[in-house]
Design a protein around this motif. Sequence first.
Motif: not given
Length: 183
Positions: A56-61, A103-108, A110-112, A117-119
């Motif tokens: 839920v938190p990652v879907m929300d972000k 991609k950068d927005l989604v990646f960020g 997910c990290e938040e 994640l794979d770097q």
Amino acid sequence: MLKAHYFFALSLPEETKRYLNDCMEPMRLEGSFKKWVHPEDYHLTLAFLGSAAELVPVMDKVGRLRHPSFPLTLSGFGTFGKSDSPRILWMGVEPSDMLHRLKDLVFGACEEAGFQLDQRPFSPHITVGRKWNEEAPFTQEWLNGYKPPERHTFTATEVVLYQTHMDRLPKYEAIHTIPLQAN
């Protein structure tokens, strides 16, 4: 039972899935790779989450991100893995600043939300086959014989959170969809 894995990806329009499937047919008939991705499973991964207890938190972000839809053009086949026995056959996309920004927005996001994640550098592609299946070594000349017949452009319109089901085909289930803004 295998643990479920999750990832965010761009979904592909049905017309693009048919185009990819048509491009793959000669290779599939030849049996040159051991496994072929089901056409309904074609996608372009943005962030692989792995197994997750709380989504839920990652879907929300990710759901709060605002990004316009944008065009992408397929660029031809490539491989990952050993040069003489690749493990992945893919269709690439032409360079796109919009894709890298998304991609950068989604990646960020997910990290938040706490995901590690794979770097490795982002290499946008659509996996279509796995594991070279020929006695002879793989060569770039062989692959060059399967150039797509024409350019294909599609519009990226949504980011999807997929769940992997290893025991069925198609094996990816869309569990959350985030539409991109229409232009």
